[in-house]
Enzyme design. Structure first.
Site, PDB file in Angstrom:
ATOM      1  N   ALA A 166      40.193  38.997  61.170  1.00  0.00           N
ATOM      2  CA  ALA A 166      39.590  40.326  61.068  1.00  0.00           C
ATOM      3  C   ALA A 166      40.266  41.171  60.000  1.00  0.00           C
ATOM      4  O   ALA A 166      40.500  42.363  60.182  1.00  0.00           O
ATOM      5  CB  ALA A 166      39.639  41.040  62.424  1.00  0.00           C
ATOM      6  N   ALA A 199      39.980  42.141  55.701  1.00  0.00           N
ATOM      7  CA  ALA A 199      38.908  42.775  54.942  1.00  0.00           C
ATOM      8  C   ALA A 199      37.665  41.885  54.861  1.00  0.00           C
ATOM      9  O   ALA A 199      36.542  42.339  55.148  1.00  0.00           O
ATOM     10  CB  ALA A 199      39.401  43.126  53.546  1.00  0.00           C
ATOM     11  N   ILE A 200      37.831  40.615  54.491  1.00  0.00           N
ATOM     12  CA  ILE A 200      36.677  39.734  54.326  1.00  0.00           C
ATOM     13  C   ILE A 200      36.049  39.397  55.674  1.00  0.00           C
ATOM     14  O   ILE A 200      34.820  39.394  55.821  1.00  0.00           O
ATOM     15  CB  ILE A 200      37.066  38.449  53.579  1.00  0.00           C
ATOM     16  CG1 ILE A 200      37.571  38.786  52.173  1.00  0.00           C
ATOM     17  CG2 ILE A 200      35.888  37.494  53.510  1.00  0.00           C
ATOM     18  CD1 ILE A 200      36.568  39.516  51.303  1.00  0.00           C
ATOM     19  N   LYS A 243      36.273  29.337  40.872  1.00  0.00           N
ATOM     20  CA  LYS A 243      36.954  30.452  41.538  1.00  0.00           C
ATOM     21  C   LYS A 243      38.456  30.178  41.634  1.00  0.00           C
ATOM     22  O   LYS A 243      39.280  31.071  41.396  1.00  0.00           O
ATOM     23  CB  LYS A 243      36.377  30.646  42.945  1.00  0.00           C
ATOM     24  CG  LYS A 243      37.117  31.669  43.832  1.00  0.00           C
ATOM     25  CD  LYS A 243      36.833  33.089  43.433  1.00  0.00           C
ATOM     26  CE  LYS A 243      37.626  34.098  44.273  1.00  0.00           C
ATOM     27  NZ  LYS A 243      37.284  34.067  45.701  1.00  0.00           N
ATOM     28  N   SER A 271      44.321  39.768  46.140  1.00  0.00           N
ATOM     29  CA  SER A 271      44.725  39.640  47.542  1.00  0.00           C
ATOM     30  C   SER A 271      46.224  39.365  47.654  1.00  0.00           C
ATOM     31  O   SER A 271      46.890  39.863  48.566  1.00  0.00           O
ATOM     32  CB  SER A 271      43.933  38.522  48.224  1.00  0.00           C
ATOM     33  OG  SER A 271      44.151  37.277  47.568  1.00  0.00           O
TER      34      SER A 271
END
Length: 330
Positions: free
Chosen positions: A14, A16-17, A210, A279
């Site tokens: 739980a 941010a993403i 990515k 991050s």
């Protein structure tokens, strides 16, 4: 939509993403359960999951628990935790799924399922930096995995509340290259919630594209205490970033990947993040452990197995690894 109300989603994590994806799917009408703890768990139980977008915060109802054994029958289980946390939760994951349920790892870096599903010179060689003890590969059959790549800029505004910034794109794909009904269904739900979501037959290429940025900009941001914008605009940091991206591009090609991206295109994509903090920089500023193994260590390990020299990446790896050890995080 009727399909959404029949869809059960579990979100493990739980931050941010995790909060953003949970909020978006609850907004689309899915039955969402979140696994959280501490203040975040209390906030989710009290007010649901929150999402701040365009300056407005809205809350959406979700179930919340700190015990994954209470979660069963999920059509989709979204893993929104750091890769170094996956070993500790591996045994809980498969029982959370419905018989045909899929695990969607919304993680950065090279995931555990990557090499075993890639036709490469390394075949299914295990990566010590990602799944060294084999817990994930034993706990989850590869056919349960639906790959994902997250291009979402978000931060935790408060416990149980995510603030969404500029980027809002998600890529889904089956490791075998098929366009499956489960991928199309989840993409439709996410698209209905306001996210841009596409299904690709080339998820390995999308993950690597990515990961190139992760392995470049995350460690550099910590070492230089720099935002994405600063790393792109500073001539010295920009030169180093380009050199590292070039090494990772060559590494991907050595694995047999046909990568539809250039170094300059990857730099332009980084520039689009503006003044966002990576991050890893956010974790560093908060005194949290750094996700260096999955984001960079896996790349270094793959290069070593292929006997490919990456001098710039190896120098940065030595610096960020020493910093992490000095901080007592590794």
């Amino acid at each position: 939509m009727e399909d959404a109300h029949q869809c059960r989603v579990a979100v493990y994590g739980a931050g941010a993403i995790g909060c953003l994806l949970a909020a978006r799917l609850a907004q689309a009408g899915c039955d969402v359960t979140m696994v959280a703890r501490g203040q975040t768990l209390a906030a989710l139980r009290q007010q649901g999951v929150g999402l701040t977008a365009d300056g407005v915060t809205r809350h959406y109802p979700v179930r919340a628990t700190d015990d994954p054994r209470q979660v069963r029958g999920a059509d989709y289980l979204i893993l929104a935790v750091k890769q170094q946390a996956l070993d500790d939760i591996a045994a809980h994951l498969a029982p959370m799924l419905a018989p045909q349920g899929a695990v969607v790892p919304a993680v950065n870096g090279i995931p555990w399922w990557y090499l075993p599903t890639l036709d490469s010179p390394l075949e299914d060689t295990p990566l010590q930096s990602v799944d060294g003890r084999g817990l994930l590969s034993r706990a989850l059959p590869l056919e349960r995995v639906l790959g994902s790549v997250v291009y979402i800029a978000a931060n935790a505004a408060a416990p149980g509340i995510a603030a969404q910034n500029a980027r809002n794109n998600l890529i889904l794909g089956e490791p075998d290259g098929s366009i499956s009904a489960r991928a199309v269904r989840l993409a439709g739900l996410l698209h209905a919630s306001g996210l841009q979501c596409e299904v690709t037959p080339s998820i390995h290429q999308a993950v690597w594209t990515k990961a190139m940025g992760n392995a470049t900009f995350n460690p550099l941001s910590v070492l230089a205490n720099a935002t994405m914008q600063a790393m792109v605009q500073d001539p010295h940091l920009g030169k180093l970033a380009r050199a590292m991206l070039g090494e990772y591009l060559a590494l991907g090609q050595a694995l047999g990947l046909a990568l539809p991206v250039t170094v300059e295109q990857r730099m332009q994509a980084a520039a689009s993040a503006g003044a966002a903090k990576t991050s890893m920089l956010q974790d560093s500023l908060q005194g949290k452990p750094l996700e260096i193994d999955a984001l960079m260590g896996a790349m270094i390990e793959i290069a070593a197995k292929l006997n490919l020299d990456m001098p710039y990446a190896n120098m940065v790896w030595g610096l960020i690894r020493h910093r992490n050890l000095s901080a007592g995080s590794a």
